[in-house]
Motif scaffolding. Structure first.
Motif, mmCIF file in Angstrom:
data_model
loop_
_atom_site.group_PDB
_atom_site.id
_atom_site.type_symbol
_atom_site.label_atom_id
_atom_site.label_comp_id
_atom_site.label_asym_id
_atom_site.label_seq_id
_atom_site.Cartn_x
_atom_site.Cartn_y
_atom_site.Cartn_z
ATOM 1 N N LEU A 24 0.836 -1.213 0.000
ATOM 2 C CA LEU A 24 0.000 0.000 0.000
ATOM 3 C C LEU A 24 0.866 1.256 0.000
ATOM 4 O O LEU A 24 0.525 2.259 -0.647
ATOM 5 C CB LEU A 24 -0.952 -0.008 1.204
ATOM 6 N N VAL A 25 1.982 1.192 0.699
ATOM 7 C CA VAL A 25 2.919 2.330 0.701
ATOM 8 C C VAL A 25 3.468 2.554 -0.704
ATOM 9 O O VAL A 25 3.535 3.689 -1.191
ATOM 10 C CB VAL A 25 4.055 2.093 1.729
ATOM 11 N N GLN A 26 3.834 1.438 -1.378
ATOM 12 C CA GLN A 26 4.372 1.546 -2.745
ATOM 13 C C GLN A 26 3.354 2.146 -3.703
ATOM 14 O O GLN A 26 3.682 3.017 -4.518
ATOM 15 C CB GLN A 26 4.772 0.167 -3.273
ATOM 16 N N LEU A 27 2.103 1.661 -3.603
ATOM 17 C CA LEU A 27 1.057 2.176 -4.491
ATOM 18 C C LEU A 27 0.857 3.671 -4.258
ATOM 19 O O LEU A 27 0.700 4.458 -5.201
ATOM 20 C CB LEU A 27 -0.271 1.433 -4.265
ATOM 21 N N ASP A 28 0.873 4.079 -2.996
ATOM 22 C CA ASP A 28 0.645 5.490 -2.674
ATOM 23 C C ASP A 28 1.878 6.332 -3.012
ATOM 24 O O ASP A 28 1.755 7.516 -3.344
ATOM 25 C CB ASP A 28 0.271 5.635 -1.195
ATOM 26 N N ALA A 29 3.070 5.722 -2.958
ATOM 27 C CA ALA A 29 4.284 6.462 -3.322
ATOM 28 C C ALA A 29 4.258 6.827 -4.806
ATOM 29 O O ALA A 29 4.778 7.863 -5.213
ATOM 30 C CB ALA A 29 5.527 5.638 -2.991
ATOM 31 N N ALA A 30 3.611 5.963 -5.620
ATOM 32 C CA ALA A 30 3.586 6.192 -7.073
ATOM 33 C C ALA A 30 2.681 7.364 -7.450
ATOM 34 O O ALA A 30 2.994 8.130 -8.365
ATOM 35 C CB ALA A 30 3.123 4.923 -7.793
ATOM 36 N N ILE A 31 1.545 7.514 -6.763
ATOM 37 C CA ILE A 31 0.600 8.575 -7.182
ATOM 38 C C ILE A 31 0.145 9.460 -6.017
ATOM 39 O O ILE A 31 -0.746 10.285 -6.164
ATOM 40 C CB ILE A 31 -0.647 7.991 -7.905
ATOM 41 N N GLY A 32 0.770 9.291 -4.853
ATOM 42 C CA GLY A 32 0.391 10.114 -3.704
ATOM 43 C C GLY A 32 1.622 10.470 -2.890
ATOM 44 O O GLY A 32 2.662 10.801 -3.456
ATOM 45 N N LEU A 180 -1.586 14.892 -10.019
ATOM 46 C CA LEU A 180 -0.658 14.392 -11.042
ATOM 47 C C LEU A 180 -1.246 14.464 -12.446
ATOM 48 O O LEU A 180 -0.522 14.263 -13.423
ATOM 49 C CB LEU A 180 -0.286 12.932 -10.757
ATOM 50 N N GLY A 181 -2.545 14.708 -12.554
ATOM 51 C CA GLY A 181 -3.177 14.732 -13.875
ATOM 52 C C GLY A 181 -2.981 13.423 -14.598
ATOM 53 O O GLY A 181 -3.178 12.355 -14.012
ATOM 54 N N GLU A 182 -2.551 13.490 -15.847
ATOM 55 C CA GLU A 182 -2.402 12.278 -16.668
ATOM 56 C C GLU A 182 -1.359 11.316 -16.119
ATOM 57 O O GLU A 182 -1.380 10.130 -16.440
ATOM 58 C CB GLU A 182 -2.042 12.658 -18.114
ATOM 59 N N ARG A 183 -0.446 11.807 -15.304
ATOM 60 C CA ARG A 183 0.599 10.920 -14.770
ATOM 61 C C ARG A 183 0.042 9.935 -13.738
ATOM 62 O O ARG A 183 0.732 9.011 -13.329
ATOM 63 C CB ARG A 183 1.740 11.738 -14.161
#
Ligand code: ADP
Ligand code: MG
Length: 210
Positions: A24-32, A180-183
């Motif tokens: 969950l940390v990894q997923l949130d690091a990518a877009i949060g 992040l918009g499209e990112r």
């Protein structure tokens, strides 16, 4: 289902959040901001502690206590969102000592309504709503069609996971990821991921109760 079902559910969430914390940390690091695993772990650890200190409350009151505890311990968006969700769900049950399948639907429907009300997200905005809404709808449809609670919850868990995966190609329109918009496209939403875990934990808790 009764207070023990709720306590088992909250305990199961605590266990699975710790197991999935790094993911969950990894997923949130990518877009949060990378704190979702920490937020959920801290929150449900506190929920379990609060529930352990309360051995006499009915199921609705335990959900309200759990929600209040999440609001008090989690700083990120997920704390107030899941906190108000569990409080709203708990209010549906009032003081009744037990509840049946269709009331469980109403608990989860109230939780969903509360998330949508507070966060103003709709289906497809790449949030926890994308996992929770299909789960609630599937649970309602399957129970209305005569399925057992156990079978209906299994399908609700599948629907939550499908909803979780459906967030990958979406662009976030709510929450931190929307900056992040499209990112934000191409990444699975952390909140939808933890929501699918929460529905699976409910399935296991109910299976254990019957
Ligand atoms: P924060 O974004 O404050 O760091 P978390 O990382 O704990 O909080 O939670 C992020 C998750 O919260 C997102 O992945 C998303 O699923 C959910 N979320 C954020 N904003 C909203 C919102 N307005 N409505 C519904 N869910 C939201
Ligand atoms: Mg975060």
């Amino acid at each position: 289902m009764d207070a023990a079902t709720i306590a088992t559910w909250m305990h199961g969430i605590d266990v699975v959040m710790r197991e999935e914390k790094d993911h969950l940390v990894q997923l949130d690091a990518a877009i949060g901001d990378g704190d979702h695993g920490t937020n959920m772990t801290r929150g449900f650890e506190a929920v379990v502690q609060a529930l352990n200190a309360d051995s006499s409350s009915p199921p609705g009151k335990l959900l309200i206590l759990a929600g209040r505890t999440l609001v008090g311990t989690v700083g990120g968006a997920s704390g107030p969102l899941w906190g108000s969700a569990l409080r709203s769900g708990g209010r549906v049950l009032g003081d009744q000592p037990t509840f049946e399948g269709m009331q469980l639907v109403e608990v989860l429907a109230a939780a969903l309504a509360s998330v949508k009300d507070l966060g103003t997200a709709s289906l497809g905005d790449k949030t926890m709503v994308d996992a929770l809404e299909p789960a609630v709808e599937t649970l309602r449809a399957r129970l209305s069609g005569g399925a057992s609670v156990a079978d209906a919850l299994g399908d609700a868990g599948d629907a939550a996971e499908a909803g979780m995966r459906s967030t990958i190609p979406l662009q976030a329109r709510k929450g931190r990821a929307s900056y992040l918009g499209e990112r934000s496209i191409g990444h699975q939403d952390p909140g939808a991921t933890s929501t699918a875990l929460i529905i699976r934990a409910l399935q296991r808790a109910v299976a254990q109760a019957s």
